[in-house]
Design a protein around this motif. Structure first.
Motif, mmCIF file in Angstrom:
data_model
loop_
_atom_site.group_PDB
_atom_site.id
_atom_site.type_symbol
_atom_site.label_atom_id
_atom_site.label_comp_id
_atom_site.label_asym_id
_atom_site.label_seq_id
_atom_site.Cartn_x
_atom_site.Cartn_y
_atom_site.Cartn_z
ATOM 1 N N CYS A 119 0.835 -1.209 0.000
ATOM 2 C CA CYS A 119 0.000 0.000 0.000
ATOM 3 C C CYS A 119 0.867 1.256 0.000
ATOM 4 C CB CYS A 119 -0.923 -0.001 1.215
ATOM 5 S SG CYS A 119 -2.180 -1.298 1.174
ATOM 6 N N HIS A 120 1.962 1.205 0.747
ATOM 7 C CA HIS A 120 2.896 2.333 0.760
ATOM 8 C C HIS A 120 3.474 2.549 -0.639
ATOM 9 C CE1 HIS A 120 6.985 4.087 1.224
ATOM 10 N NE2 HIS A 120 6.373 4.870 2.101
ATOM 11 N N ALA A 129 4.624 -2.630 -5.802
ATOM 12 C CA ALA A 129 3.421 -2.976 -5.042
ATOM 13 C C ALA A 129 2.902 -4.356 -5.443
ATOM 14 C CB ALA A 129 2.343 -1.919 -5.262
ATOM 15 N N LEU A 130 2.896 -4.648 -6.739
ATOM 16 C CA LEU A 130 2.435 -5.960 -7.202
ATOM 17 C C LEU A 130 3.321 -7.079 -6.672
ATOM 18 C CD1 LEU A 130 1.444 -5.218 -10.918
ATOM 19 C CD2 LEU A 130 -0.088 -5.944 -9.079
ATOM 20 N N LEU A 131 4.627 -6.838 -6.648
ATOM 21 C CA LEU A 131 5.554 -7.850 -6.135
ATOM 22 C C LEU A 131 5.307 -8.111 -4.648
ATOM 23 C CD1 LEU A 131 8.894 -6.759 -7.894
ATOM 24 C CD2 LEU A 131 7.525 -8.801 -8.382
ATOM 25 N N VAL A 155 -8.202 -7.369 -4.021
ATOM 26 C CA VAL A 155 -8.794 -6.060 -4.300
ATOM 27 C C VAL A 155 -7.703 -5.021 -4.538
ATOM 28 C CG1 VAL A 155 -10.101 -4.155 -3.272
ATOM 29 C CG2 VAL A 155 -10.965 -6.493 -3.111
ATOM 30 N N GLN A 156 -6.658 -5.067 -3.740
ATOM 31 C CA GLN A 156 -5.573 -4.107 -3.932
ATOM 32 C C GLN A 156 -4.874 -4.345 -5.269
ATOM 33 O OE1 GLN A 156 -5.247 -1.097 -2.886
ATOM 34 N NE2 GLN A 156 -4.817 -1.598 -0.762
ATOM 35 N N ARG A 157 -4.762 -5.613 -5.654
ATOM 36 C CA ARG A 157 -4.181 -5.921 -6.964
ATOM 37 C C ARG A 157 -5.090 -5.385 -8.080
ATOM 38 N NH1 ARG A 157 -3.497 -11.276 -6.471
ATOM 39 N NH2 ARG A 157 -1.337 -11.086 -5.774
ATOM 40 N N VAL A 179 -14.744 -2.014 -3.006
ATOM 41 C CA VAL A 179 -14.812 -2.753 -4.274
ATOM 42 C C VAL A 179 -15.980 -2.257 -5.119
ATOM 43 C CG1 VAL A 179 -15.127 -5.014 -5.338
ATOM 44 C CG2 VAL A 179 -13.747 -4.806 -3.282
ATOM 45 N N SER A 180 -17.128 -2.115 -4.493
ATOM 46 C CA SER A 180 -18.322 -1.674 -5.221
ATOM 47 C C SER A 180 -18.106 -0.294 -5.826
ATOM 48 C CB SER A 180 -19.528 -1.654 -4.280
ATOM 49 O OG SER A 180 -19.790 -2.946 -3.763
#
Length: 276
Positions: A145-146, A156-158, A187-189, A223-224
């Motif tokens: 998130c940072h 971030a993805l890693l 969700v973050q991805r 998400v919505s």
């Protein structure tokens, strides 16, 4: 207590018992009514107020404590975090970690990583990550998130992938707990894909998560709302259903003010697109 109403040990036991039973209203009521011991049980009073979402009252109670111990400092950290005073929360967590010697350092470091992520993610302050060893999936997630806040989406993805791997290898997590935690990472991805303009991939992730019916109402709201953002002026019927899931007074303590602002804007746009 009926025979010796001034007996503090008995009164304290009664309050603690009510806290353990999650009867916070009742515990707070007897603390407030008691004129003898209420000044001694400020932590317990603040804890009740915090659990009852009376956050400002909890802050006032904690501010009245003149000699803080570790537990009152940590409760103050949680109150400050909920009130989005991330800078003071950050300083206080560092103080607690520096001056405490017990078995809760891992939990505190996780919380510190979350505070640092919030400072960066919500544009409050440009900060480096907390420099903590990524020994848990929570810290990996918070560092991801940072990185999002730093616009370093590849990193971030890693970190999200690492967090997911650590989650899947946790033997103590039950299947339902695993799915709940994985939903947060997914969700973050999806949000990263959305930021990268890969809306189809993001939508697929969001809808897959919603199909699992997560128990976290805050996650469902976020998400919505993200789906509504992707829909824009298309698929208005879906957006109307999604924005309904993203709004409501019960979500106030499940989302931060920046998220609620985005939800409010999307709600207005949905009304406009549907001629309401």
């Amino acid at each position: 207590l009926q025979q010796q109403p001034n007996e503090f040990a008995a009164f304290n036991c009664k309050v603690v018992s009510l806290l353990l039973l999650d009867r916070f209203d009742e515990a707070l009521s007897i603390i407030n009514k008691d004129k003898i011991h209420t000044g001694i049980l400020k932590f317990e009073k603040a804890y009740c107020e915090y659990r009852l979402n009376r956050t400002r009252e909890a802050l006032t109670t904690l501010r009245s404590i003149t000699d803080h111990d570790t537990r009152s400092k940590e409760l103050l950290c949680q109150v400050l975090y909920r009130m989005e005073d991330f800078e003071e929360c950050f300083d206080l967590y560092r103080d607690v970690i520096k001056n405490s010697q017990d078995d809760f350092d891992a939990e505190r470091e996780t919380n510190l990583a979350a505070v640092v992520a919030s400072l960066q993610l919500w544009g409050i302050k440009d900060v480096d990550d907390a420099g903590l060893e990524e020994s848990s999936y929570e810290i990996c997630y918070n560092n991801a998130c940072h990185a999002i806040g730093k616009e370093d989406l590849d990193t971030a993805l890693l970190k999200l992938a690492k967090a997911e791997e650590m989650l899947r290898n946790d033997p103590d997590l039950a299947e339902d707990e695993l799915e709940e935690e994985l939903a947060i990472i997914r969700v973050q991805r999806g949000y990263i894909y959305q930021r990268q303009g890969q809306n189809e991939q993001a939508s697929q992730i969001y809808n897959q998560v919603l199909k699992t019916k997560p128990s976290d109402t805050g996650l469902v709201a976020v998400v919505s709302n993200n789906v509504v953002t992707i829909n824009k002026d298309q698929n208005i019927f879906d957006s109307k259903r999604k924005i309904k899931a993203a709004t409501g007074d019960n979500l106030k303590h499940k989302t931060v003010s920046a998220q609620r602002k985005h939800i409010d804007v999307n709600q207005c746009l949905v009304h406009m697109y549907s001629n309401q």
